[in-house]
Design a protein around this motif. Structure first.
Motif, PDB file in Angstrom:
ATOM      1  N   LYS A  21       0.840  -1.204   0.000  1.00 13.73           N
ATOM      2  CA  LYS A  21       0.000   0.000   0.000  1.00 13.73           C
ATOM      3  C   LYS A  21       0.881   1.262   0.000  1.00 13.73           C
ATOM      4  O   LYS A  21       0.664   2.192  -0.770  1.00 13.73           O
ATOM      5  N   LEU A  22       1.898   1.233   0.855  1.00 15.33           N
ATOM      6  CA  LEU A  22       2.820   2.371   0.939  1.00 15.33           C
ATOM      7  C   LEU A  22       3.569   2.556  -0.377  1.00 15.33           C
ATOM      8  O   LEU A  22       3.678   3.670  -0.906  1.00 15.33           O
ATOM      9  N   PHE A  23       4.064   1.437  -0.933  1.00 15.58           N
ATOM     10  CA  PHE A  23       4.807   1.515  -2.185  1.00 15.58           C
ATOM     11  C   PHE A  23       3.950   2.093  -3.308  1.00 15.58           C
ATOM     12  O   PHE A  23       4.388   2.991  -4.038  1.00 15.58           O
ATOM     13  N   SER A  36      -1.449  10.991 -13.957  1.00 16.53           N
ATOM     14  CA  SER A  36      -2.388  11.973 -13.383  1.00 16.53           C
ATOM     15  C   SER A  36      -3.821  11.864 -13.920  1.00 16.53           C
ATOM     16  O   SER A  36      -4.759  12.354 -13.297  1.00 16.53           O
ATOM     17  N   HIS A  37      -3.999  11.176 -15.075  1.00 19.96           N
ATOM     18  CA  HIS A  37      -5.354  11.024 -15.612  1.00 19.96           C
ATOM     19  C   HIS A  37      -6.155   9.945 -14.862  1.00 19.96           C
ATOM     20  O   HIS A  37      -7.349   9.779 -15.099  1.00 19.96           O
ATOM     21  N   ILE A  38      -5.478   9.230 -13.950  1.00 22.32           N
ATOM     22  CA  ILE A  38      -6.147   8.184 -13.159  1.00 22.32           C
ATOM     23  C   ILE A  38      -6.298   8.694 -11.723  1.00 22.32           C
ATOM     24  O   ILE A  38      -5.311   9.153 -11.140  1.00 22.32           O
ATOM     25  N   PRO A  39      -7.474   8.602 -11.131  1.00 24.05           N
ATOM     26  CA  PRO A  39      -7.587   8.964  -9.711  1.00 24.05           C
ATOM     27  C   PRO A  39      -6.668   8.064  -8.875  1.00 24.05           C
ATOM     28  O   PRO A  39      -6.595   6.845  -9.111  1.00 24.05           O
ATOM     29  N   LYS A  40      -5.974   8.677  -7.925  1.00 23.49           N
ATOM     30  CA  LYS A  40      -4.982   7.937  -7.127  1.00 23.49           C
ATOM     31  C   LYS A  40      -5.592   6.713  -6.441  1.00 23.49           C
ATOM     32  O   LYS A  40      -5.019   5.618  -6.473  1.00 23.49           O
ATOM     33  N   GLU A  41      -6.765   6.884  -5.823  1.00 20.26           N
ATOM     34  CA  GLU A  41      -7.405   5.784  -5.092  1.00 20.26           C
ATOM     35  C   GLU A  41      -7.664   4.599  -6.026  1.00 20.26           C
ATOM     36  O   GLU A  41      -7.540   3.441  -5.649  1.00 20.26           O
ATOM     37  N   MET A  42      -8.021   4.919  -7.265  1.00 17.76           N
ATOM     38  CA  MET A  42      -8.337   3.873  -8.244  1.00 17.76           C
ATOM     39  C   MET A  42      -7.074   3.106  -8.640  1.00 17.76           C
ATOM     40  O   MET A  42      -7.078   1.876  -8.729  1.00 17.76           O
TER      41      MET A  42
END
Length: 221
Positions: A21-23, A36-42
């Motif tokens: 998760k951290l990595f 950046s075009h992908i939401p981070k959570e996704m």
């Protein structure tokens, strides 16, 4: 009389879930210009899902991510290379790891490790946890040419430690690859509890690494 304690790495000494998760959060931040075009959570949740707790190698994971998320500015090979070089900087140990190893060493026990995985990658993670100095032998499946749950890798480890199976304890989180496999060669099998399994037939079950010296004291009385 227990003379040797052997360990699995991922899910036993290394908190792999937290490390992954951290990595992956750090990878997203590091390579945000390409992602950046992908939401981070996704990105994070899909990686964790595809990784399947380490049972799917990362070339397949990154190929899938690149395809699904239409990543065009960076190749899956570059993402994989980032994983190989950066994962070690995100290793999270389980609580009481060093204290437990120190206590076992002070009680004159010999220590070994048997882990499945790629040789240099796993060794980098072991060194990142600063625990390599505690172990008389470390067997990694790629380098040994055999992997858990094969009896041969357990027998090879205890022969290197110069102890008998009945004088050895193996600690791991996987009911088959660790606990049952160790019991099959005559070692005591200690299960480090993992929420995805229950009713594991182990000689002992622990929630915390600090319980291991207590088990050995009990067995050696």
């Amino acid at each position: 009389m227990i003379k040797a304690v052997l360990f699995d790495l991922d899910g036993t000494l290394l908190n792999r879930d937290e490390s992954v998760k951290l990595f992956i959060e750090n990878q997203y931040n590091r390579l945000i210009e390409f992602l950046s075009h992908i939401p981070k959570e996704m990105y994070v949740s899909r990686f964790i899902e595809l990784d399947s707790r380490g049972y799917v190698w990362k070339d397949k994971v990154y190929e899938q991510l690149v395809d699904e998320f239409k990543i065009t500015e960076i190749t899956w090979e570059k993402l994989l290379q980032d994983y190989l070089s950066e994962f070690k900087n995100n290793c999270v140990p389980f609580p009481n790891l060093i204290n437990m190893l120190e206590e076992l060493k002070s009680n004159n026990l010999v220590l070994g490790m048997i882990t499945n995985g790629y040789g240099q990658f796993q060794m980098d993670n072991i060194k990142a946890l600063v625990i390599d100095k505690y172990f008389e032998t470390i067997l990694i499946s790629e380098w040994e040419g055999i992997k858990k749950p094969s009896p041969q890798i357990f027998i090879r480890a205890i022969e290197k430690l110069n102890v008998l199976p009945k004088e050895s304890l193996f600690v791991g989180d996987h009911p088959v690859n660790d606990v049952k496999a160790a019991q099959n060669v005559g070692m005591k099998g200690v299960w480090k509890r993992d929420t995805q399994w229950d009713d594991v037939e182990a000689d002992f079950t622990i929630n915390d690494l600090s319980e291991i010296p207590l088990i050995i004291n009990k067995l050696n009385k």
